[in-house]
Design a protein around this motif. Structure first.
Motif, PDB file in Angstrom:
ATOM      1  N   ASP A  41     -47.904   1.975  13.581  1.00 40.72           N
ATOM      2  CA  ASP A  41     -46.554   1.686  13.094  1.00 40.72           C
ATOM      3  C   ASP A  41     -45.569   2.171  14.146  1.00 40.72           C
ATOM      4  N   GLU A  42     -45.166   1.272  15.047  1.00 44.70           N
ATOM      5  CA  GLU A  42     -44.289   1.647  16.149  1.00 44.70           C
ATOM      6  C   GLU A  42     -42.872   1.969  15.683  1.00 44.70           C
ATOM      7  N   GLU A  43     -42.437   1.402  14.573  1.00 42.09           N
ATOM      8  CA  GLU A  43     -41.097   1.690  14.053  1.00 42.09           C
ATOM      9  C   GLU A  43     -41.008   3.131  13.535  1.00 42.09           C
ATOM     10  N   ASN A  44     -42.027   3.566  12.772  1.00 41.11           N
ATOM     11  CA  ASN A  44     -42.026   4.920  12.215  1.00 41.11           C
ATOM     12  C   ASN A  44     -42.792   5.919  13.073  1.00 41.11           C
ATOM     13  N   LYS A  45     -43.346   5.439  14.191  1.00 38.99           N
ATOM     14  CA  LYS A  45     -44.052   6.280  15.151  1.00 38.99           C
ATOM     15  C   LYS A  45     -45.185   7.085  14.501  1.00 38.99           C
ATOM     16  N   GLY A  58     -57.968 -14.898  36.184  1.00 36.48           N
ATOM     17  CA  GLY A  58     -56.762 -15.245  36.919  1.00 36.48           C
ATOM     18  C   GLY A  58     -55.458 -14.823  36.272  1.00 36.48           C
ATOM     19  N   CYS A  59     -55.515 -14.264  35.091  1.00 40.41           N
ATOM     20  CA  CYS A  59     -54.306 -13.867  34.364  1.00 40.41           C
ATOM     21  C   CYS A  59     -53.717 -12.593  34.954  1.00 40.41           C
ATOM     22  N   TYR A  60     -52.386 -12.494  34.933  1.00 43.25           N
ATOM     23  CA  TYR A  60     -51.735 -11.264  35.360  1.00 43.25           C
ATOM     24  C   TYR A  60     -50.396 -11.088  34.661  1.00 43.25           C
ATOM     25  N   THR A  61     -49.966  -9.837  34.580  1.00 47.61           N
ATOM     26  CA  THR A  61     -48.640  -9.510  34.079  1.00 47.61           C
ATOM     27  C   THR A  61     -47.749  -9.229  35.276  1.00 47.61           C
ATOM     28  N   THR A  62     -46.432  -9.248  35.047  1.00 48.33           N
ATOM     29  CA  THR A  62     -45.498  -9.140  36.167  1.00 48.33           C
ATOM     30  C   THR A  62     -44.633  -7.891  36.146  1.00 48.33           C
ATOM     31  N   LYS A  63     -44.623  -7.166  35.048  1.00 51.29           N
ATOM     32  CA  LYS A  63     -43.780  -5.975  34.915  1.00 51.29           C
ATOM     33  C   LYS A  63     -44.624  -4.796  34.435  1.00 51.29           C
ATOM     34  N   PRO A  64     -44.238  -3.572  34.831  1.00 50.44           N
ATOM     35  CA  PRO A  64     -44.929  -2.392  34.299  1.00 50.44           C
ATOM     36  C   PRO A  64     -44.691  -2.250  32.793  1.00 50.44           C
ATOM     37  N   PHE A  65     -45.599  -1.533  32.149  1.00 51.80           N
ATOM     38  CA  PHE A  65     -45.515  -1.233  30.716  1.00 51.80           C
ATOM     39  C   PHE A  65     -45.150   0.234  30.529  1.00 51.80           C
ATOM     40  N   VAL A  66     -44.467   0.551  29.454  1.00 57.62           N
ATOM     41  CA  VAL A  66     -44.232   1.925  29.022  1.00 57.62           C
ATOM     42  C   VAL A  66     -44.095   1.888  27.498  1.00 57.62           C
ATOM     43  N   HIS A  67     -44.713   2.868  26.821  1.00 56.52           N
ATOM     44  CA  HIS A  67     -44.615   2.932  25.363  1.00 56.52           C
ATOM     45  C   HIS A  67     -44.610   4.392  24.936  1.00 56.52           C
ATOM     46  N   ASP A  68     -44.301   4.619  23.661  1.00 58.67           N
ATOM     47  CA  ASP A  68     -44.101   5.985  23.173  1.00 58.67           C
ATOM     48  C   ASP A  68     -45.304   6.544  22.413  1.00 58.67           C
ATOM     49  N   TYR A  69     -46.484   5.991  22.628  1.00 62.78           N
ATOM     50  CA  TYR A  69     -47.710   6.480  22.003  1.00 62.78           C
ATOM     51  C   TYR A  69     -48.766   6.725  23.078  1.00 62.78           C
TER      52      TYR A  69
END
Length: 129
Positions: A41-45, A58-69
């Motif tokens: 539950d990311e809203e209530n952490k 061949g898939c890739y992402t283009t931006k770094p990730f950051v999260h609070d868990y």
């Protein structure tokens, strides 16, 4: 806040075909997750989630990730490159049976997979605070 209890699940087959896989919000369609257990539950952490995450070749992402868990990641099969640029170039490549543990707020990625991969991920909040 009340913690979400884990369920008792004995060994059972996991369908690695198409059933139960979906792209997480904000991810390219070539990256899909299958939730194995829990609810984050990311809203209530609060809570936890155990999931499989797979990249098509061949898939890739283009931006770094950051999260609070917290996030723990185990590369089950395939290849994963960490730190590529927005064109999918560069980065450091990893092979199966490698592991990462990231605290909340850790910047990581972008990611790519040349031949495709499957990751086992554990996500959870530190509820002792």
């Amino acid at each position: 806040m009340m913690a979400i209890p884990k369920t008792h699940d004995e060994f059972y087959p996991i369908d690695m075909g198409t059933d139960g896989w979906a792209s997480p919000p904000g991810y390219p369609k070539e990256i899909q997750q299958k939730i194995l257990s829990g609810l984050l539950d990311e809203e209530n952490k609060t809570g936890f989630r155990t999931r499989l995450l797979r990249f098509e070749p061949g898939c890739y992402t283009t931006k770094p990730f950051v999260h609070d868990y917290w996030e723990e990641v185990y590369l089950v099969e395939g290849d994963l490159t960490v730190g590529n640029d927005e064109n999918g170039e560069g980065g450091e490549s990893f092979q199966p049976h490698t592991y990462a543990c990231r605290p909340p707020g850790a910047v990581h990625g972008p990611f790519k997979s040349v031949g495709g991969c499957v990751l086992l991920e554990l996500h959870y909040y530190d509820e002792s605070k």
